[in-house]
Design a protein around this motif. Structure first.
Motif, PDB file in Angstrom:
ATOM      1  N   ILE A  38       0.864  -1.192   0.000  1.00 41.71           N
ATOM      2  CA  ILE A  38       0.000   0.000   0.000  1.00 41.71           C
ATOM      3  C   ILE A  38       0.898   1.239   0.000  1.00 41.71           C
ATOM      4  CG2 ILE A  38      -1.623   1.330   1.411  1.00 41.71           C
ATOM      5  CD1 ILE A  38      -2.638  -1.398   2.488  1.00 41.71           C
ATOM      6  N   ASN A  39       0.595   2.218  -0.845  1.00 43.67           N
ATOM      7  CA  ASN A  39       1.428   3.425  -0.841  1.00 43.67           C
ATOM      8  C   ASN A  39       0.703   4.651  -0.270  1.00 43.67           C
ATOM      9  OD1 ASN A  39      -0.090   3.515  -3.429  1.00 43.67           O
ATOM     10  ND2 ASN A  39       1.015   5.448  -3.660  1.00 43.67           N
ATOM     11  N   SER A  40      -0.636   4.604  -0.223  1.00 42.53           N
ATOM     12  CA  SER A  40      -1.373   5.765   0.305  1.00 42.53           C
ATOM     13  C   SER A  40      -1.327   5.752   1.826  1.00 42.53           C
ATOM     14  CB  SER A  40      -2.821   5.706  -0.210  1.00 42.53           C
ATOM     15  OG  SER A  40      -3.705   6.102   0.808  1.00 42.53           O
ATOM     16  N   HIS A  41      -1.012   6.924   2.393  1.00 45.36           N
ATOM     17  CA  HIS A  41      -0.906   7.035   3.849  1.00 45.36           C
ATOM     18  C   HIS A  41      -2.235   6.684   4.513  1.00 45.36           C
ATOM     19  CE1 HIS A  41      -1.189   9.377   7.669  1.00 45.36           C
ATOM     20  NE2 HIS A  41      -0.049   8.749   7.859  1.00 45.36           N
ATOM     21  N   ASP A  42      -3.315   7.220   3.973  1.00 43.29           N
ATOM     22  CA  ASP A  42      -4.620   6.994   4.610  1.00 43.29           C
ATOM     23  C   ASP A  42      -5.022   5.525   4.538  1.00 43.29           C
ATOM     24  OD1 ASP A  42      -4.551   9.610   5.097  1.00 43.29           O
ATOM     25  OD2 ASP A  42      -6.073  10.201   3.624  1.00 43.29           O
ATOM     26  N   GLU A  43      -4.793   4.937   3.360  1.00 44.51           N
ATOM     27  CA  GLU A  43      -5.141   3.509   3.205  1.00 44.51           C
ATOM     28  C   GLU A  43      -4.322   2.648   4.149  1.00 44.51           C
ATOM     29  OE1 GLU A  43      -5.147   1.525  -0.680  1.00 44.51           O
ATOM     30  OE2 GLU A  43      -5.886   3.437  -1.483  1.00 44.51           O
ATOM     31  N   LEU A  44      -3.060   3.042   4.297  1.00 40.19           N
ATOM     32  CA  LEU A  44      -2.191   2.253   5.173  1.00 40.19           C
ATOM     33  C   LEU A  44      -2.690   2.322   6.628  1.00 40.19           C
ATOM     34  CD1 LEU A  44       0.346   0.521   5.486  1.00 40.19           C
ATOM     35  CD2 LEU A  44       1.673   2.617   5.749  1.00 40.19           C
ATOM     36  N   CYS A  45      -3.072   3.543   7.062  1.00 39.71           N
ATOM     37  CA  CYS A  45      -3.593   3.696   8.435  1.00 39.71           C
ATOM     38  C   CYS A  45      -4.814   2.806   8.631  1.00 39.71           C
ATOM     39  CB  CYS A  45      -3.976   5.159   8.703  1.00 39.71           C
ATOM     40  SG  CYS A  45      -2.542   6.235   8.776  1.00 39.71           S
ATOM     41  N   GLU A  46      -5.665   2.829   7.621  1.00 43.38           N
ATOM     42  CA  GLU A  46      -6.887   2.016   7.682  1.00 43.38           C
ATOM     43  C   GLU A  46      -6.539   0.529   7.762  1.00 43.38           C
ATOM     44  OE1 GLU A  46     -10.389   1.654   4.562  1.00 43.38           O
ATOM     45  OE2 GLU A  46      -9.634   3.707   4.712  1.00 43.38           O
ATOM     46  N   ALA A  47      -5.598   0.127   6.913  1.00 43.14           N
ATOM     47  CA  ALA A  47      -5.213  -1.293   6.881  1.00 43.14           C
ATOM     48  C   ALA A  47      -4.574  -1.717   8.201  1.00 43.14           C
ATOM     49  CB  ALA A  47      -4.241  -1.533   5.724  1.00 43.14           C
ATOM     50  N   MET A  48      -3.831  -0.806   8.816  1.00 41.82           N
ATOM     51  CA  MET A  48      -3.202  -1.152  10.101  1.00 41.82           C
ATOM     52  C   MET A  48      -4.261  -1.338  11.171  1.00 41.82           C
ATOM     53  SD  MET A  48       0.150   1.310   9.992  1.00 41.82           S
ATOM     54  CE  MET A  48       1.082   0.708  11.394  1.00 41.82           C
ATOM     55  N   ARG A  49      -5.226  -0.440  11.169  1.00 41.77           N
ATOM     56  CA  ARG A  49      -6.270  -0.537  12.209  1.00 41.77           C
ATOM     57  C   ARG A  49      -7.098  -1.803  12.004  1.00 41.77           C
ATOM     58  NH1 ARG A  49      -6.779   5.266  11.139  1.00 41.77           N
ATOM     59  NH2 ARG A  49      -5.517   6.308  12.721  1.00 41.77           N
ATOM     60  N   ALA A  50      -7.349  -2.135  10.740  1.00 36.90           N
ATOM     61  CA  ALA A  50      -8.169  -3.325  10.468  1.00 36.90           C
ATOM     62  C   ALA A  50      -7.338  -4.601  10.611  1.00 36.90           C
ATOM     63  CB  ALA A  50      -8.737  -3.230   9.062  1.00 36.90           C
ATOM     64  N   ASN A  51      -6.082  -4.524  10.326  1.00 35.18           N
ATOM     65  CA  ASN A  51      -5.137  -5.650  10.241  1.00 35.18           C
ATOM     66  C   ASN A  51      -5.809  -7.020  10.067  1.00 35.18           C
ATOM     67  OD1 ASN A  51      -2.810  -7.038  10.090  1.00 35.18           O
ATOM     68  ND2 ASN A  51      -2.240  -6.865  12.250  1.00 35.18           N
ATOM     69  N   VAL A  52      -5.979  -7.415   8.828  1.00 40.32           N
ATOM     70  CA  VAL A  52      -6.692  -8.664   8.537  1.00 40.32           C
ATOM     71  C   VAL A  52      -5.918  -9.906   8.973  1.00 40.32           C
ATOM     72  CG1 VAL A  52      -8.143  -7.885   6.629  1.00 40.32           C
ATOM     73  CG2 VAL A  52      -5.766  -8.549   6.170  1.00 40.32           C
ATOM     74  N   CYS A  53      -4.640  -9.743   9.269  1.00 40.07           N
ATOM     75  CA  CYS A  53      -3.866 -10.951   9.591  1.00 40.07           C
ATOM     76  C   CYS A  53      -3.347 -10.952  11.030  1.00 40.07           C
ATOM     77  CB  CYS A  53      -2.724 -11.129   8.594  1.00 40.07           C
ATOM     78  SG  CYS A  53      -1.740  -9.661   8.389  1.00 40.07           S
ATOM     79  N   GLY A  54      -3.907 -10.135  11.901  1.00 40.95           N
ATOM     80  CA  GLY A  54      -3.446 -10.152  13.296  1.00 40.95           C
ATOM     81  C   GLY A  54      -4.155  -9.087  14.109  1.00 40.95           C
ATOM     82  N   ALA A  55      -3.573  -8.771  15.258  1.00 37.56           N
ATOM     83  CA  ALA A  55      -4.189  -7.766  16.140  1.00 37.56           C
ATOM     84  C   ALA A  55      -4.068  -6.381  15.501  1.00 37.56           C
ATOM     85  CB  ALA A  55      -3.476  -7.781  17.485  1.00 37.56           C
ATOM     86  N   PRO A  56      -5.062  -5.491  15.744  1.00 34.39           N
ATOM     87  CA  PRO A  56      -5.011  -4.143  15.158  1.00 34.39           C
ATOM     88  C   PRO A  56      -3.717  -3.421  15.546  1.00 34.39           C
ATOM     89  CG  PRO A  56      -7.116  -4.531  16.256  1.00 34.39           C
ATOM     90  CD  PRO A  56      -6.250  -5.706  16.570  1.00 34.39           C
ATOM     91  N   LEU A  57      -3.230  -2.586  14.622  1.00 33.57           N
ATOM     92  CA  LEU A  57      -2.006  -1.812  14.865  1.00 33.57           C
ATOM     93  C   LEU A  57      -2.381  -0.334  14.907  1.00 33.57           C
ATOM     94  CD1 LEU A  57       0.184  -3.656  12.198  1.00 33.57           C
ATOM     95  CD2 LEU A  57       0.223  -4.029  14.669  1.00 33.57           C
TER      96      LEU A  57
END
Ligand code: ATP
Length: 481
Positions: free
Chosen positions: A406-425
């Protein structure tokens, strides 16, 4: 004239007086007083040295009589005999079943001068056998210095060097910059207990499991294409028993900016692998080494690079691989699970045997489910259940994992919070600050991969254990030599 006896062009030395350094492979008995026969070893080449007390003088003769296997001698003499393999054995010129693997020619030298450069201790364990069983492997690793002097084991590490050189050659000629990122890092992912912890001047630090985040930061520095070859560390409990896991191993990490499509990255890595494997099989300085490895490693087999009609290595999707496992290979394959070692091995055998799949030992599995990959993997834009990620399989095991990140900052933040492969970051957490800065500053579209160099070599040579392809392996049980 000082000569390189192990040079493939050594047949030109016949009849000449030469000086060279060699190891004493064994001291052979002679029935004649005042004469001594040594079996000498220079890299993969073996030759017989006929030593005559009168020819070398009293001082040298005294030392020659005390020579032990593994000593180093400097020898001057005439290369006086070149014998084809069949004759060589009959003649006793070549002993211990060792044959000059490069050319099947045996040599003898009449020694006119001999100096001892290093006298080896007597009774060193002998690893110059044509067959080593599994049982002896740990013992061989305990005695790695002697073990790698064996031509076949030594050849593995000449391949290792060749492999790295070819990677660098390919990458540099494709505009990649060689970078070096830190091995000591300050951020880990909570719950990931495969990090080695390091007390660091009153603070916590860890050893890097990969170069991924720093490699991405380098791309945000507008370096466009970067790579690094270096050690990474993982506290892998499974390295106790696994034939493909260690706690320290060498990874080629690659990152590049994407112009249009993520498959630019996949293709780059596929092309590099074909270049490297072809180079090892075809270039003069490497190709003869395969026969040498095969002499000692019965599992070693010729690596097959089967290309499709477009000259590319075969590529299938994750789902297609699952279908093959289920419908053609009889596995109870679950589409929601990553491949087991056994499934990868079965796919490897299937691709090697199937004409319609290119009879290849090298192929790509593309489009893994997002849930199986890291939080920062780019979802497939057409179906976000899948991700723009791939694994490369060589010789029936994963050797490389790659992805678009992921290169977009906002998308990355979203992906970290959702973290589909582990605990939210938490992207706001202090430990992520440096990494997130690279995205806040505007990150280009990019992708890359981590490729295990030891495992690549293991697969290329068909070796049973990744530690066979590692000079000084580290696993749960091994911290030395
Ligand atoms: P595996 O599923 O085999 O454990 P992985 O998915 O954890 O591997 P990655 O994190 O993608 O591996 O690492 C990239 C590459 O590094 C792998 O494709 C493999 O070649 C190599 N590798 C990973 N773990 C190890 C290890 N413990 N020992 C040796 N090589 C390894």
């Amino acid at each position: 004239m000082f000569e390189n006896i192990s040079n493939p062009a050594r047949h030109a030395l016949k009849g000449k007086e030469v000086t060279f350094d060699a190891r004493v492979n064994s001291v052979l008995k002679s029935d004649f007083p005042g004469q001594l026969s040594l079996e000498l070893r220079v890299q993969e080449t073996f030759l017989r040295a006929n030593v005559d007390a009168k020819a070398i003088g009293d001082g040298a003769w005294e030392k020659a009589q005390k020579l032990t296997p593994e000593s180093i001698v400097r020898v001057a003499g005439h290369i006086h005999l070149l014998v084809e393999k069949a004759q060589a054995n009959g003649d006793g010129v070549h002993t211990n079943g060792h044959q000059d693997a490069a050319s099947d020619i045996a040599y003898a030298v009449y020694v006119v001068d001999l100096a001892v450069i290093a006298q080896a201790s007597p009774n060193l364990p002998s690893f110059h056998r044509d067959e080593l069983t599994e049982f002896e492997f740990e013992e061989r690793l305990n005695n790695r210095i002697l073990d790698v002097r064996n031509a076949a084991t030594g050849a593995i590490f000449k391949f290792h060097s060749g492999m790295c050189q070819l990677m660098v050659e390919f990458l540099c000629s494709n505009g990649f910059h060689w970078i070096h990122t830190p091995r000591i890092i300050s951020a880990t992912i909570a719950g990931d207990n495969e990090f080695f912890h390091l007390p660091y001047f009153g603070r916590d630090a860890w050893l890097a499991q990969s170069s991924q985040h720093h490699k991405q930061m380098a791309l945000s520095m507008d370096m466009q294409r970067v790579f690094e070859i270096g050690p990474v560390f993982r506290a892998e409990i499974k390295s106790r028993a696994s034939a493909r896991h260690m706690t320290e191993f060498t990874v080629l990490d690659i990152g590049m900016v994407i112009q249009d499509d993520y498959h630019e990255v996949v293709e780059m890595i596929e092309s590099m692998l074909v270049f490297v494997f072809r180079g090892l099989q075809e270039r003069k300085q490497y190709r003869y080494l395969i026969d040498i490895v095969e002499k000692l490693y019965p599992s070693a087999k010729k690596f097959r690079i089967g290309l499709d009609e477009h000259g590319k290595i075969p590529r299938i999707t994750f789902l297609e691989a699952r279908r093959i496992l289920r419908e053609e290979l009889g596995f109870e394959a679950d589409d929601k699970k990553d491949f087991t070692d056994q499934e990868e091995a079965a796919l490897g055998r299937h691709f090697r045997a199937s004409a319609h799949l290119g009879q290849t030992d090298l192929f790509t599995i593309d489009q893994y489910p997002a849930s199986m990959r890291q939080f920062n993997s780019q979802a497939n834009p057409d179906d976000p259940w899948f991700s723009n990620t791939w694994d490369t399989i060589a010789g029936g095991r994963e050797i490389c994992s790659g992805s678009q990140r992921i290169n977009s900052h906002d998308e990355l933040c979203e992906a970290m919070r959702a973290n589909v492969c582990g605990a939210p970051l938490d992207p706001e957490a202090e430990k992520w600050h440096a990494y997130m800065t690279a995205f806040k500053a505007g990150m280009p579209r990019h992708g890359g991969c981590g490729l295990g160099v030891n495992r690549l070599l293991q697969s290329f040579l068909g070796l049973n254990d990744v530690r066979e392809a590692t000079l000084f392996p580290r696993d749960v049980n091994r911290l030395a030599p």
